[in-house]
Design a protein around this motif. Structure first.
Motif, mmCIF file in Angstrom:
data_model
loop_
_atom_site.group_PDB
_atom_site.id
_atom_site.type_symbol
_atom_site.label_atom_id
_atom_site.label_comp_id
_atom_site.label_asym_id
_atom_site.label_seq_id
_atom_site.Cartn_x
_atom_site.Cartn_y
_atom_site.Cartn_z
ATOM 1 N N ARG A 167 0.833 -1.207 0.000
ATOM 2 C CA ARG A 167 0.000 0.000 0.000
ATOM 3 C C ARG A 167 0.867 1.257 0.000
ATOM 4 N N LEU A 168 1.946 1.229 0.804
ATOM 5 C CA LEU A 168 2.836 2.393 0.880
ATOM 6 C C LEU A 168 3.551 2.646 -0.435
ATOM 7 N N ARG A 169 3.797 1.604 -1.214
ATOM 8 C CA ARG A 169 4.459 1.777 -2.506
ATOM 9 C C ARG A 169 3.476 2.191 -3.593
ATOM 10 N N GLY A 170 2.254 2.496 -3.214
ATOM 11 C CA GLY A 170 1.282 2.963 -4.195
ATOM 12 C C GLY A 170 0.648 1.838 -5.007
ATOM 13 N N VAL A 171 0.820 0.587 -4.576
ATOM 14 C CA VAL A 171 0.155 -0.522 -5.268
ATOM 15 C C VAL A 171 -1.328 -0.509 -4.865
ATOM 16 N N LEU B 53 2.576 8.202 7.406
ATOM 17 C CA LEU B 53 2.626 7.316 6.247
ATOM 18 C C LEU B 53 1.267 7.196 5.549
ATOM 19 N N LEU B 55 -1.183 5.405 6.732
ATOM 20 C CA LEU B 55 -1.799 4.112 7.036
ATOM 21 C C LEU B 55 -2.983 4.302 7.977
ATOM 22 N N LYS B 71 -1.264 10.073 1.718
ATOM 23 C CA LYS B 71 -1.566 8.968 0.799
ATOM 24 C C LYS B 71 -0.891 9.173 -0.554
ATOM 25 N N CYS B 74 3.325 9.207 0.245
ATOM 26 C CA CYS B 74 3.983 8.054 0.882
ATOM 27 C C CYS B 74 4.942 7.334 -0.056
ATOM 28 N N ARG B 75 4.794 7.524 -1.363
ATOM 29 C CA ARG B 75 5.722 6.885 -2.301
ATOM 30 C C ARG B 75 7.141 7.401 -2.138
ATOM 31 N N MET B 100 11.033 -5.447 -3.533
ATOM 32 C CA MET B 100 9.691 -4.882 -3.359
ATOM 33 C C MET B 100 9.728 -3.383 -3.106
ATOM 34 N N LEU B 103 8.738 -1.374 -6.160
ATOM 35 C CA LEU B 103 7.359 -1.308 -6.653
ATOM 36 C C LEU B 103 6.908 0.138 -6.714
ATOM 37 N N GLY B 104 6.057 0.431 -7.660
ATOM 38 C CA GLY B 104 5.523 1.782 -7.759
ATOM 39 C C GLY B 104 6.448 2.707 -8.526
#
Lengths: 281, 183
Positions: A167-171, B53, B55, B71, B74-75, B100, B103-104
């Motif tokens: 979620r934090l990586r924008g997935v 973050l 969350l 939101k 956070c990337r 991982m 990712l993003g």
């Protein structure tokens, strides 16, 4: 006549064999996710809910596998979405779907004339009755599953491994989680044709669980689970042929026996290794 | 970079269905700053980080990360959690775990690119776990796993690194190494 001679002669056995292989591909790939994500109960819920859709389709004179596919996808999306919002009540929710789906199915099937022929084969599968058209359908489902997993491998891995980090990586976690559950739904329908909806959960989890005891990456786990699934279905068919046993159930028992043996072997191996390591110190 | 704070917190309050855990926090963290939050157990340190973050959602007040909402921001954050959120027996190698962090970024579908592997390798060297890259997570010690988590956060190439009790499981030498790295 031996099993091998019979295969050359009887088209229904060839179909059964191909059906077993096609089902093993789906169960190896998606079963690995089911095992590492520990969503066996969720997959069981989806597969039992499917009877509702099959019953309604049968009652309306439609193709029961089509009904199964629609219901499986709906159940996957609903269970998945609610359990994301309301994690702590997931088991209750799955149990409710499980029972409501089966009850709906039985009700509709009972109101369909000439029903009793089909019920058992939905519940326990009838691989010997698989038609050519159904084999093509199974092949298409395999292509869909393999294609989606290949494209989304990283995202599926991230979501099943560490949802919070993904979620934090924008997935888009919700999207990929639900997509993965939809793939579980497709696999369930694929397997129903071989072992029936009650036994689906065994073929979905046992080969992958055995594979998980020996390999250390998800990709290898999928490959090994697929190979194991093929072995189990061929072996099950062979064993069931001469004494005329139900093929689906025999396949499951072969898989179950292999799982128990493998687990005992793994535990003994680890104990011995630990003892050896301690002794060496 | 401009002088705008990377993290801006205004009048922040939060509670988990009960008493306030965080009450009217005001905080600006400028670029390049090195900030430690100390406090007793159950003091709301982890909660504050999770709010930054994105969350968790604030009950009251506002948080800006690099000028946008948590939101969206956070990337650009790298996060090292206090406890791993995954199960240790997941069939995955150290390298795949660190990857991982990539990712993003880059390609959306399909596999990782060559650059992703290079960044992951650098992060593993910096945290001294490169030799463990083919090991499965379940075979690592607590301290090694902690370094994997730091490497995964570094692989994000973050603008801001957020660590929740990062040195709880690490010996002093590596602790110093990590703090040196952060500077």
């Amino acid at each position: 006549m031996t099993f091998f001679e019979a295969i050359l002669q009887h088209e229904f056995l060839q179909h059964a064999l191909i059906g077993g292989v096609l089902a093993s591909i789906g169960c190896g790939i998606i079963g690995s996710y089911v095992v590492v994500m520990r969503i066996g109960f969720l997959a069981g819920g989806i597969s039992h809910t499917v009877l509702g859709g099959m019953g309604i389709a049968l009652y309306l004179g439609l193709n029961p596998i089509g009904g199964a596919l629609v219901t499986a996808l709906l159940a996957a999306l609903l269970i998945g979405w609610v359990s994301l919002q309301w994690k702590e009540r997931e088991d209750t929710l799955i149990g409710a779907f499980w029972a409501i789906g089966m009850a709906t199915g039985i009700l509709f099937i009972s109101q369909t004339p000439g029903y009793n022929v089909n019920l058992l084969s939905y519940l326990f599968g009838n691989i010997l009755m698989v038609t050519t058209a159904e084999l093509w359908g199974m092949g298409l489902m395999d292509l869909l599953i393999a294609g989606v997993v290949l494209l989304c491998y990283r995202q599926f891995l991230a979501v099943s491994f560490d949802e919070e980090f993904a979620r934090l990586r924008g997935v888009p976690v919700t999207f990929f989680y639900l997509l993965l559950l939809c793939m579980v739904a497709v696999t369930v329908v694929l397997l129903i044709q071989v072992v029936g909806l009650i036994l689906v959960i065994a073929l979905l989890t046992l080969p992958a669980a055995i594979a998980g005891q020996y390999v250390k990456s998800l990709g290898k786990m999928m490959l090994l689970a697929t190979l194991l699934g093929i072995c189990f279905s061929v072996l099950g068919l062979m064993i069931s042929y001469s004494p005329d046993l139900p093929a689906g159930s025999t396949i499951i028992l072969v898989a179950g026996a292999a799982y128990i043996l493998s687990t005992i072997f793994t535990i003994t191996w680890q104990r011995n290794r630990a003892r050896y390591a301690n002794g060496a110190n | 970079m401009d002088k705008q704070p990377v993290i801006q917190i205004r009048n922040l309050s939060f509670s988990y269905d009960g008493p306030r855990v965080i009450e009217s926090v005001e905080l600006d963290i400028p670029d390049g700053e090195f900030l430690g939050v100390v406090g007793p157990n159950a003091g709301g340190k982890s909660t504050l980080l999770k709010l930054i973050l994105g969350l968790l959602d604030p009950v009251k007040g506002e948080i800006r990360v690099l000028g946008v909402s948590p939101k969206r921001g956070c990337r650009h954050l790298g996060y090292v959690p206090q406890y791993p959120a995954f199960s240790r027996d997941f069939p995955i190698t150290v390298e795949q775990t660190v990857l991982m962090g990539r990712l993003g970024q880059g390609r959306i579908l399909g596999g990782y690119g060559r650059q992703d592997y290079q960044v992951a390798a650098r992060a593993m060297r910096e945290t001294e776990i490169f030799s463990l890259k083919d090991r499965q997570l379940s075979t690592l010690s607590g301290g090694q796993l902690q370094r994997v988590l730091v490497a995964r956060a570094l692989a994000c190439e973050p603008r801001v690194l957020i660590l929740d009790e990062p040195t709880a499981n690490i010996d002093m030498r590596v602790e110093t190494d990590i703090f040196d790295l952060l500077k």
